[in-house]
Design a protein around this motif. Structure first.
Motif, PDB file in Angstrom:
ATOM      1  N   ASN A   1       0.956  -1.237  -0.327  1.00 31.11           N
ATOM      2  CA  ASN A   1      -0.012   0.527   0.002  1.00 31.11           C
ATOM      3  C   ASN A   1       1.111   0.774  -0.147  1.00 31.11           C
ATOM      4  N   ILE A   2       2.095   1.294   0.751  1.00 31.92           N
ATOM      5  CA  ILE A   2       2.589   1.991   0.802  1.00 31.92           C
ATOM      6  C   ILE A   2       3.452   2.387  -0.651  1.00 31.92           C
ATOM      7  N   GLU A   3       4.446   1.465  -1.253  1.00 31.58           N
ATOM      8  CA  GLU A   3       4.488   1.420  -2.599  1.00 31.58           C
ATOM      9  C   GLU A   3       3.609   2.029  -3.283  1.00 31.58           C
ATOM     10  N   GLU A   4       2.768   1.549  -3.477  1.00 35.19           N
ATOM     11  CA  GLU A   4       1.510   2.322  -3.772  1.00 35.19           C
ATOM     12  C   GLU A   4       1.233   3.645  -3.846  1.00 35.19           C
ATOM     13  N   THR A   5       1.299   3.836  -2.862  1.00 37.64           N
ATOM     14  CA  THR A   5       1.117   5.766  -2.665  1.00 37.64           C
ATOM     15  C   THR A   5       1.943   6.729  -3.276  1.00 37.64           C
ATOM     16  N   LEU A   6       3.298   6.024  -3.149  1.00 39.76           N
ATOM     17  CA  LEU A   6       4.276   6.620  -4.302  1.00 39.76           C
ATOM     18  C   LEU A   6       4.987   6.348  -5.330  1.00 39.76           C
ATOM     19  N   LEU A   7       4.413   5.065  -5.649  1.00 42.10           N
ATOM     20  CA  LEU A   7       4.101   5.532  -7.316  1.00 42.10           C
ATOM     21  C   LEU A   7       2.612   6.409  -8.062  1.00 42.10           C
ATOM     22  N   VAL A   8       2.032   6.240  -7.569  1.00 41.72           N
ATOM     23  CA  VAL A   8       0.110   7.540  -7.761  1.00 41.72           C
ATOM     24  C   VAL A   8       0.686   8.974  -7.966  1.00 41.72           C
TER      25      VAL A   8
ATOM     26  N   ARG B   1      -1.138  15.939   0.471  1.00 43.31           N
ATOM     27  CA  ARG B   1      -2.483  15.673   0.052  1.00 43.31           C
ATOM     28  C   ARG B   1      -2.058  14.703  -0.767  1.00 43.31           C
ATOM     29  N   LEU B   2      -1.027  14.859  -1.821  1.00 44.12           N
ATOM     30  CA  LEU B   2      -0.659  13.954  -2.928  1.00 44.12           C
ATOM     31  C   LEU B   2       0.471  12.685  -2.209  1.00 44.12           C
ATOM     32  N   PHE B   3       0.597  13.534  -1.303  1.00 44.20           N
ATOM     33  CA  PHE B   3       1.138  12.077  -0.123  1.00 44.20           C
ATOM     34  C   PHE B   3      -0.050  11.347   0.739  1.00 44.20           C
ATOM     35  N   ALA B   4      -1.392  11.313   0.521  1.00 47.00           N
ATOM     36  CA  ALA B   4      -1.455  10.943   1.600  1.00 47.00           C
ATOM     37  C   ALA B   4      -1.891   9.447   1.816  1.00 47.00           C
ATOM     38  N   TYR B   5      -1.790   8.839   2.700  1.00 49.40           N
ATOM     39  CA  TYR B   5      -1.293   7.716   3.211  1.00 49.40           C
ATOM     40  C   TYR B   5      -2.025   8.075   4.508  1.00 49.40           C
ATOM     41  N   LYS B   6      -3.994   6.906   4.425  1.00 50.04           N
ATOM     42  CA  LYS B   6      -5.108   6.055   5.182  1.00 50.04           C
ATOM     43  C   LYS B   6      -4.949   8.470   5.349  1.00 50.04           C
ATOM     44  N   LYS B   7      -4.814   7.974   6.990  1.00 53.58           N
ATOM     45  CA  LYS B   7      -4.994   9.550   7.975  1.00 53.58           C
ATOM     46  C   LYS B   7      -3.872   9.754   7.649  1.00 53.58           C
ATOM     47  N   GLU B   8      -3.049  10.139   6.983  1.00 54.46           N
ATOM     48  CA  GLU B   8      -1.788  10.434   7.536  1.00 54.46           C
ATOM     49  C   GLU B   8      -1.038  11.180   6.224  1.00 54.46           C
ATOM     50  N   SER B   9       0.364  11.644   6.706  1.00 51.92           N
ATOM     51  CA  SER B   9       0.612  11.910   4.958  1.00 51.92           C
ATOM     52  C   SER B   9       2.588  11.539   4.716  1.00 51.92           C
ATOM     53  N   LEU B  10       2.466  11.095   3.759  1.00 52.60           N
ATOM     54  CA  LEU B  10       3.889  10.385   3.211  1.00 52.60           C
ATOM     55  C   LEU B  10       5.363  11.407   3.686  1.00 52.60           C
ATOM     56  N   LEU B  11       4.676  13.066   2.582  1.00 55.32           N
ATOM     57  CA  LEU B  11       5.488  13.788   2.658  1.00 55.32           C
ATOM     58  C   LEU B  11       7.186  13.799   3.130  1.00 55.32           C
TER      59      LEU B  11
END
Length: 545
Positions: free
Chosen positions: A9-16, A216-226
């Motif tokens: 799921n994390i990889e998917e967030t970073l991919l898209v 927002r672009l790096f939103a993951y669940k209720k957080e952001s991976l930015l």
């Protein structure tokens, strides 16, 4: 299993992330686009998501572990990243200035080549990949020497070898005698200033983009991976990095126009990625030649005009499943890059004597796949198990790009292994001979993730892949489905499997047939005709021009 799903799921967030909207009308890619059709992030996405930037980036495992543990990087770690990024920008600024000085001293290449009935094909390589004779004529190219020689003799094709210098070594100047084209000679003042102007524009645009939008672009669940990628993105969108990509993109577009090209052939790398984008913008096809077994199928997004040549049917299946490649744009050829392996298949089996164990090493620390302390832990585990076989000979074959083996030597000395020696890889076509001879001499091949395990399969050798802790291995899933490559997790009793593979002839024989069937899936036909199939693919592309 939960960790593996989370990582996916994390990889998917970073991919898209770049495909997400920054406003009601545009996605990030739509807003950060050159020539109206090339997203800037496309240049970076592959290396960023594969974690193989040879730059001052965080190790990809450190990034994932920080996300999994829900902890931020330390102040010291961020400070080191900022200092490294600053140093790199200064270094690149010096290189850019060097390009400028060189530019004002030379004349632009303005004359167009005369169009002939032959199809004009550009083959992109680098100064450290070519071998020249006394007349400065190319006689070999790393990985694609056989293809080069075949295309040169093809009476329907006019081959245009274009040679580039490594960005980190702009002072390496090839001596051209008309046998090939040096890419830097095509850099015009107009292209230089345009690239500089656009690099400043998009770098400034990135800096001005609201932080809340980035989060927002790096939103993951209720957080952001930015916060885990922010420093890296700031570097990738710096004007220095963007300038290098833009300069080569526009320069190769100029080459395509001036040389009136019909097709662009590339293997891998930064300038190659620029060439693929330039070909698409110029309305001509490109053919990407994979230099190894395809890892997962992801991160290989190209354009509708792009074609790709892969080793085996499994590569094609993965590309179709995990990306948007159309089947008709994928050519299965076999391993055309290392076709000489067919000569080794016919060689005799290893003679009786001491059992030999081959370790295929990889530059995992150098390419930010693992932090040094983690790799040290895994090496200690490997060599501790190997100490149980004092009567065997252990050979460590290094990767051609592996510069530092001090860690290996440190652990070997600490454990006290005497029956071990190194065999060094070469950044030339000789590396294949070194690799294949090493495999043929061995009774067992062990690796942390080298795709050369596939070649060991072709040469009918038992293989072991050492698997790291979940999320720490760039190659974690690359051999999923290959039952004849035995996967050992860190902490398992590796010595027991090694003993079985070395001395249990019935066990060795039981996996031979399975290995042959799987070799076909991953390497297709090892019949010495891979380059024939590749030439056929090239001609089929050119016929449609």
């Amino acid at each position: 299993m939960k960790t593996r799903d989370t990582l996916k799921n994390i990889e998917e967030t970073l991919l898209v992330w770049s495909k997400k909207k920054i406003n009601n009308k545009q996605s990030f890619d739509d807003s950060f686009k050159i020539d109206d059709n090339i997203p800037i992030w496309w240049f970076h996405s592959f290396r960023f998501n594969a974690g193989c930037f040879p730059l001052p980036f965080f190790e990809i495992t450190k990034r994932f572990n920080a996300i999994l543990d829900k902890r931020d990087y330390s102040f010291f770690h961020r400070l080191m990243m900022k200092l490294a990024s600053f140093s790199l920008r200064i270094f690149l600024s010096v290189i850019i200035f060097t390009y400028y000085i060189r530019l004002i001293k030379k004349k632009d290449v303005k004359k167009k080549s005369k169009k002939t009935k032959k199809k004009r094909v550009m083959l992109l390589a680098h100064t450290d990949q070519i071998k020249l004779d006394e007349k400065r004529k190319i006689i070999d190219i790393f990985r694609i020497g056989e293809l080069f020689r075949r295309l040169e003799k093809d009476n329907k094709i006019e081959l245009i070898p274009v040679i580039g210098t490594r960005i980190t070594n702009p002072f390496e100047k090839p001596l051209s005698s008309g046998y090939y084209h040096w890419i830097d000679k095509y850099i015009s003042k107009e292209t230089f200033y345009r690239s500089l102007k656009e690099a400043k524009k998009y770098s400034g645009k990135w800096k001005r983009l609201d932080k809340k939008i980035k989060e927002r672009l790096f939103a993951y669940k209720k957080e952001s991976l930015l916060k885990f990628v922010n420093e890296e993105l700031d570097l990738l969108f710096s004007k220095q990095i963007l300038f290098i990509y833009l300069l080569y993109y526009y320069t190769i577009k100029d080459i395509i126009k001036k040389e009136q090209l019909d097709l662009v052939l590339v293997v891998s790398g930064l300038q190659e990625r620029c060439a693929v984008a330039a070909a698409h913008s110029s309305g001509i096809p490109s053919l990407f030649l994979v230099h190894a077994y395809n890892l997962t199928g992801i991160n290989f997004e190209f354009f509708p005009s792009s074609k790709i040549a892969v080793w085996g049917p499994n590569d094609k299946k993965r590309l179709i499943k995990y990306s948007e490649w159309k089947p008709e744009n994928i050519f299965v050829t076999g391993s055309f890059i290392n076709e000489r392996i067919c000569n080794y298949i016919k060689k005799k089996e290893k003679k009786k004597g001491k059992k030999k164990i081959l370790i295929l090493s990889s530059p995992l620390v150098q390419f930010k796949v693992l932090p040094k302390e983690k790799f040290e832990k895994y090496l200690f585990y490997l060599f501790s198990n190997l100490k149980e076989f004092p009567d065997s000979e252990i050979i460590i074959k290094t990767h051609p790009l592996e510069k530092d083996i001090s860690l290996h030597k440190k652990i070997i000395k600490k454990i006290g292994i005497k029956n071990i020696r190194f065999r060094f890889g070469s950044l030339s076509n000789k590396n294949a001979d070194i690799l294949y001879n090493s495999i043929l001499e061995s009774d067992l091949v062990i690796s942390f993730g080298s795709t050369a395990l596939i070649e060991a399969m072709i040469l009918n050798r038992p293989c072991i892949l050492l698997k790291f802790e979940s999320g720490e291995n760039l190659f974690e899933n690359m051999f999923d489905g290959i039952s004849s490559i035995f996967i050992v997790k860190h902490g398992d009793k590796l010595n027991e499997l090694i003993k079985k593979m070395l001395f249990d002839e019935n066990f060795r024989e039981s996996i031979n047939e399975k290995r042959k069937n799987e070799t076909y899936e991953y390497c297709y036909k090892t019949d010495g005709k891979a380059n024939d199939r590749l030439i056929k693919a090239i001609n089929s592309i050119l016929k449609k021009r």
